[in-house]
Design a protein around this motif. Structure first.
Motif, PDB file in Angstrom:
ATOM      1  N   PHE A   1      17.510 -48.371  -6.983  1.00 31.60           N
ATOM      2  CA  PHE A   1      16.764 -47.829  -8.125  1.00 31.60           C
ATOM      3  C   PHE A   1      16.187 -48.879  -9.065  1.00 31.60           C
ATOM      4  O   PHE A   1      15.503 -48.539 -10.030  1.00 31.60           O
ATOM      5  N   TYR A   2      16.431 -50.165  -8.800  1.00 32.16           N
ATOM      6  CA  TYR A   2      15.907 -51.198  -9.698  1.00 32.16           C
ATOM      7  C   TYR A   2      14.372 -51.196  -9.708  1.00 32.16           C
ATOM      8  O   TYR A   2      13.718 -50.779  -8.753  1.00 32.16           O
ATOM      9  N   SER A   3      13.815 -51.702 -10.803  1.00 28.57           N
ATOM     10  CA  SER A   3      12.364 -51.612 -11.041  1.00 28.57           C
ATOM     11  C   SER A   3      11.525 -52.162  -9.905  1.00 28.57           C
ATOM     12  O   SER A   3      10.471 -51.611  -9.577  1.00 28.57           O
ATOM     13  N   VAL A   4      11.973 -53.266  -9.306  1.00 29.63           N
ATOM     14  CA  VAL A   4      11.150 -53.914  -8.288  1.00 29.63           C
ATOM     15  C   VAL A   4      10.848 -52.977  -7.122  1.00 29.63           C
ATOM     16  O   VAL A   4       9.741 -53.000  -6.565  1.00 29.63           O
ATOM     17  N   TYR A   5      11.789 -52.109  -6.774  1.00 33.07           N
ATOM     18  CA  TYR A   5      11.557 -51.179  -5.664  1.00 33.07           C
ATOM     19  C   TYR A   5      10.552 -50.092  -6.053  1.00 33.07           C
ATOM     20  O   TYR A   5       9.810 -49.594  -5.207  1.00 33.07           O
ATOM     21  N   LYS A   6      10.496 -49.746  -7.313  1.00 38.73           N
ATOM     22  CA  LYS A   6       9.488 -48.789  -7.790  1.00 38.73           C
ATOM     23  C   LYS A   6       8.097 -49.444  -7.752  1.00 38.73           C
ATOM     24  O   LYS A   6       7.104 -48.811  -7.383  1.00 38.73           O
ATOM     25  N   ILE A   7       8.063 -50.724  -8.140  1.00 39.34           N
ATOM     26  CA  ILE A   7       6.792 -51.457  -8.089  1.00 39.34           C
ATOM     27  C   ILE A   7       6.305 -51.572  -6.645  1.00 39.34           C
ATOM     28  O   ILE A   7       5.114 -51.384  -6.355  1.00 39.34           O
ATOM     29  N   LEU A   8       7.230 -51.864  -5.735  1.00 40.48           N
ATOM     30  CA  LEU A   8       6.866 -51.978  -4.320  1.00 40.48           C
ATOM     31  C   LEU A   8       6.442 -50.635  -3.728  1.00 40.48           C
ATOM     32  O   LEU A   8       5.570 -50.585  -2.854  1.00 40.48           O
TER      33      LEU A   8
ATOM     34  N   SER B   1      -3.265 -52.582  -7.849  1.00 43.03           N
ATOM     35  CA  SER B   1      -4.274 -53.633  -8.083  1.00 43.03           C
ATOM     36  C   SER B   1      -4.724 -53.684  -9.545  1.00 43.03           C
ATOM     37  O   SER B   1      -5.264 -54.692  -9.994  1.00 43.03           O
ATOM     38  N   LYS B   2      -4.496 -52.587 -10.282  1.00 45.79           N
ATOM     39  CA  LYS B   2      -4.920 -52.519 -11.680  1.00 45.79           C
ATOM     40  C   LYS B   2      -3.797 -52.875 -12.659  1.00 45.79           C
ATOM     41  O   LYS B   2      -4.027 -52.926 -13.870  1.00 45.79           O
ATOM     42  N   ILE B   3      -2.581 -53.107 -12.134  1.00 49.86           N
ATOM     43  CA  ILE B   3      -1.455 -53.360 -13.033  1.00 49.86           C
ATOM     44  C   ILE B   3      -1.642 -54.677 -13.777  1.00 49.86           C
ATOM     45  O   ILE B   3      -1.752 -55.746 -13.177  1.00 49.86           O
ATOM     46  N   TYR B   4      -1.670 -54.578 -15.084  1.00 50.56           N
ATOM     47  CA  TYR B   4      -1.732 -55.751 -15.951  1.00 50.56           C
ATOM     48  C   TYR B   4      -0.320 -56.185 -16.336  1.00 50.56           C
ATOM     49  O   TYR B   4       0.024 -57.370 -16.281  1.00 50.56           O
ATOM     50  N   LYS B   5       0.514 -55.194 -16.716  1.00 50.59           N
ATOM     51  CA  LYS B   5       1.915 -55.462 -17.033  1.00 50.59           C
ATOM     52  C   LYS B   5       2.765 -54.267 -16.605  1.00 50.59           C
ATOM     53  O   LYS B   5       2.298 -53.123 -16.576  1.00 50.59           O
ATOM     54  N   TRP B   6       4.027 -54.558 -16.286  1.00 45.28           N
ATOM     55  CA  TRP B   6       5.033 -53.536 -16.040  1.00 45.28           C
ATOM     56  C   TRP B   6       5.967 -53.539 -17.246  1.00 45.28           C
ATOM     57  O   TRP B   6       6.564 -54.563 -17.573  1.00 45.28           O
ATOM     58  N   LEU B   7       6.074 -52.395 -17.937  1.00 53.06           N
ATOM     59  CA  LEU B   7       6.906 -52.322 -19.130  1.00 53.06           C
ATOM     60  C   LEU B   7       8.019 -51.296 -18.956  1.00 53.06           C
ATOM     61  O   LEU B   7       7.758 -50.149 -18.570  1.00 53.06           O
ATOM     62  N   PRO B   8       9.281 -51.675 -19.232  1.00 50.66           N
ATOM     63  CA  PRO B   8      10.343 -50.677 -19.288  1.00 50.66           C
ATOM     64  C   PRO B   8       9.962 -49.569 -20.266  1.00 50.66           C
ATOM     65  O   PRO B   8       9.155 -49.788 -21.179  1.00 50.66           O
ATOM     66  N   VAL B   9      10.559 -48.401 -20.098  1.00 53.71           N
ATOM     67  CA  VAL B   9      10.133 -47.210 -20.852  1.00 53.71           C
ATOM     68  C   VAL B   9      10.124 -47.449 -22.357  1.00 53.71           C
ATOM     69  O   VAL B   9       9.133 -47.161 -23.044  1.00 53.71           O
ATOM     70  N   ASN B  10      11.218 -47.976 -22.901  1.00 58.85           N
ATOM     71  CA  ASN B  10      11.268 -48.169 -24.356  1.00 58.85           C
ATOM     72  C   ASN B  10      10.220 -49.161 -24.836  1.00 58.85           C
ATOM     73  O   ASN B  10       9.620 -48.988 -25.905  1.00 58.85           O
ATOM     74  N   ASP B  11       9.959 -50.192 -24.026  1.00 62.96           N
ATOM     75  CA  ASP B  11       8.976 -51.202 -24.422  1.00 62.96           C
ATOM     76  C   ASP B  11       7.544 -50.683 -24.313  1.00 62.96           C
ATOM     77  O   ASP B  11       6.662 -51.124 -25.058  1.00 62.96           O
TER      78      ASP B  11
ATOM     79  N   ILE C   1      10.892 -63.193  -7.325  1.00 62.08           N
ATOM     80  CA  ILE C   1       9.445 -62.937  -7.335  1.00 62.08           C
ATOM     81  C   ILE C   1       8.841 -63.298  -5.984  1.00 62.08           C
ATOM     82  O   ILE C   1       8.010 -62.567  -5.447  1.00 62.08           O
ATOM     83  N   ASN C   2       9.304 -64.416  -5.414  1.00 58.04           N
ATOM     84  CA  ASN C   2       8.824 -64.827  -4.089  1.00 58.04           C
ATOM     85  C   ASN C   2       9.351 -63.916  -2.988  1.00 58.04           C
ATOM     86  O   ASN C   2       8.610 -63.565  -2.064  1.00 58.04           O
ATOM     87  N   LEU C   3      10.624 -63.543  -3.075  1.00 55.25           N
ATOM     88  CA  LEU C   3      11.227 -62.679  -2.056  1.00 55.25           C
ATOM     89  C   LEU C   3      10.503 -61.339  -1.960  1.00 55.25           C
ATOM     90  O   LEU C   3      10.174 -60.866  -0.871  1.00 55.25           O
ATOM     91  N   PHE C   4      10.235 -60.735  -3.101  1.00 56.31           N
ATOM     92  CA  PHE C   4       9.620 -59.403  -3.126  1.00 56.31           C
ATOM     93  C   PHE C   4       8.091 -59.455  -3.129  1.00 56.31           C
ATOM     94  O   PHE C   4       7.436 -58.413  -3.082  1.00 56.31           O
ATOM     95  N   GLU C   5       7.543 -60.668  -3.212  1.00 58.77           N
ATOM     96  CA  GLU C   5       6.090 -60.865  -3.218  1.00 58.77           C
ATOM     97  C   GLU C   5       5.416 -60.053  -4.331  1.00 58.77           C
ATOM     98  O   GLU C   5       4.477 -59.290  -4.122  1.00 58.77           O
ATOM     99  N   ILE C   6       5.950 -60.237  -5.522  1.00 54.21           N
ATOM    100  CA  ILE C   6       5.432 -59.575  -6.716  1.00 54.21           C
ATOM    101  C   ILE C   6       4.561 -60.552  -7.503  1.00 54.21           C
ATOM    102  O   ILE C   6       4.884 -61.748  -7.607  1.00 54.21           O
ATOM    103  N   ASN C   7       3.476 -60.069  -8.054  1.00 50.58           N
ATOM    104  CA  ASN C   7       2.640 -60.880  -8.933  1.00 50.58           C
ATOM    105  C   ASN C   7       3.403 -61.132 -10.234  1.00 50.58           C
ATOM    106  O   ASN C   7       3.629 -60.215 -11.026  1.00 50.58           O
ATOM    107  N   LYS C   8       3.812 -62.379 -10.469  1.00 54.14           N
ATOM    108  CA  LYS C   8       4.651 -62.691 -11.640  1.00 54.14           C
ATOM    109  C   LYS C   8       3.937 -62.399 -12.965  1.00 54.14           C
ATOM    110  O   LYS C   8       4.592 -62.206 -14.001  1.00 54.14           O
ATOM    111  N   ASN C   9       2.605 -62.337 -12.943  1.00 56.68           N
ATOM    112  CA  ASN C   9       1.849 -62.108 -14.177  1.00 56.68           C
ATOM    113  C   ASN C   9       2.015 -60.699 -14.736  1.00 56.68           C
ATOM    114  O   ASN C   9       1.683 -60.451 -15.894  1.00 56.68           O
ATOM    115  N   ILE C  10       2.535 -59.768 -13.918  1.00 58.78           N
ATOM    116  CA  ILE C  10       2.722 -58.404 -14.430  1.00 58.78           C
ATOM    117  C   ILE C  10       4.004 -58.284 -15.244  1.00 58.78           C
ATOM    118  O   ILE C  10       4.245 -57.255 -15.876  1.00 58.78           O
ATOM    119  N   LEU C  11       4.825 -59.330 -15.245  1.00 58.50           N
ATOM    120  CA  LEU C  11       6.091 -59.287 -15.984  1.00 58.50           C
ATOM    121  C   LEU C  11       5.868 -59.708 -17.433  1.00 58.50           C
ATOM    122  O   LEU C  11       5.223 -60.721 -17.699  1.00 58.50           O
TER     123      LEU C  11
END
Length: 297
Positions: free
Chosen positions: A128-135, A146-156, A191-201
């Motif tokens: 259930f961690y965020s990275v799996y939702k992003i993937l 492709s349009k994601i600028y940032k990923w924000l937790p709900v409260n943020d 970030i490398n393992l999951f191949e996530i764009n680090k700029n969305i963090l």
């Protein structure tokens, strides 16, 4: 007075306190939930309307009773988040932390990598961690991804709607599976393992740190109230009751149950990992609070 807001699994609540910690007002609404083809969503705009309704009721009460609200802080569930575009608009509704759709994605990635992930994050193999939702978004909604600028937790995300500030705290960064609590920064390895764009963090700040002044256009009130960083509801709650004191354990029972034990330092080992315990940090400006926690989801 100070207002605390929690966006939880079952309820969205706002509690107003005076500066001695006495509760003055407590209002809540049911957290909206939509089910589509076996998948769950919390609608972002509906939650925003509830949030504004709660704020208006709270500010109206404070004015009537001669209180001035000087600060607001928002906590929320962990793991769930909102992808936003460059205009700071939500790209889709929230996938709740408990949604099961990410299990297949986790199963494909986790093989022979559990020890590596635990070593770099202090977390276990839960899906259930965020990275799996992003993937999941990356695989099933590539146009949105492709349009994601940032990923924000709900409260943020909702603090951003109130201030335009884009940031998160350490306790929510912990729940992404992309954060290294030993180095206190986003994990290059994950970030490398999951191949996530680090700029969305987003930028990571301390819980309690000022995000900005409340946008008065949102609640139509002339106020100089500040909005500060909150965090993952479980650990914000532990902090609030003094549960990070030495030799202290806290049992929290709600939509999930968790037993958290305070530790003097960031602690990981084979016994904890095999017992499905996870380790992490809740950080304020004045203190690093380390913990070990086991959960019944």
């Amino acid at each position: 007075a100070l207002a605390g807001i929690d966006i939880g699994t079952s309820k969205i609540r706002c509690v107003l306190y005076n500066t001695k910690g006495l509760s003055l007002l407590n209002n809540s609404f049911k957290t909206p939930l939509i089910k589509k083809d076996g998948e769950y969503y919390n609608p972002t705009e509906e939650i925003k309307k509830i949030l504004i309704k709660l704020l208006n009721k709270t500010f109206k009460f404070s004015k009537k009773n001669n209180y001035s609200i000087k600060g607001i802080c928002i906590s929320s569930v962990g793991e769930a988040g909102v992808p936003i575009d460059k205009n700071l608009n939500s790209l889709m509704d929230i996938i709740p932390w408990y949604d099961q759709r990410t299990e297949i994605i986790r199963n494909k990635i986790i093989k022979n990598k559990e020890d590596y992930i635990y070593k770099n994050t202090g977390l276990n193999s839960d899906h259930f961690y965020s990275v799996y939702k992003i993937l999941w978004i990356k695989k099933n909604n590539p146009k949105i991804y492709s349009k994601i600028y940032k990923w924000l937790p709900v409260n943020d995300y909702y603090a951003m709607r109130l201030t335009n500030n884009i940031s998160t705290d350490y306790s929510q960064a912990m729940r992404t599976l992309l954060f290294n609590p030993n180095k206190l920064n986003w994990s290059k390895e994950m970030i490398n393992l999951f191949e996530i764009n680090k700029n969305i963090l987003p930028k990571i700040i301390n819980a309690g740190e000022v995000k900005g002044v409340l946008n008065n256009k949102i609640i139509n009130l002339n106020s100089d109230c500040i909005v500060s960083a909150g965090g993952h509801d479980h650990f914000v709650g532990i902090y609030g009751i003094g549960g990070f004191r030495e030799k202290t354990a806290v049992n929290s029972m709600g939509s999930a149950e968790a037993l958290a034990v305070t530790t003097k330092k960031y602690l990981i080992n084979k016994k904890l990992k095999n017992g499905k315990f996870i380790s992490g940090i809740f950080k304020t400006k004045s203190k690093k609070n380390f913990y070990v926690v086991g959960s019944i989801l």
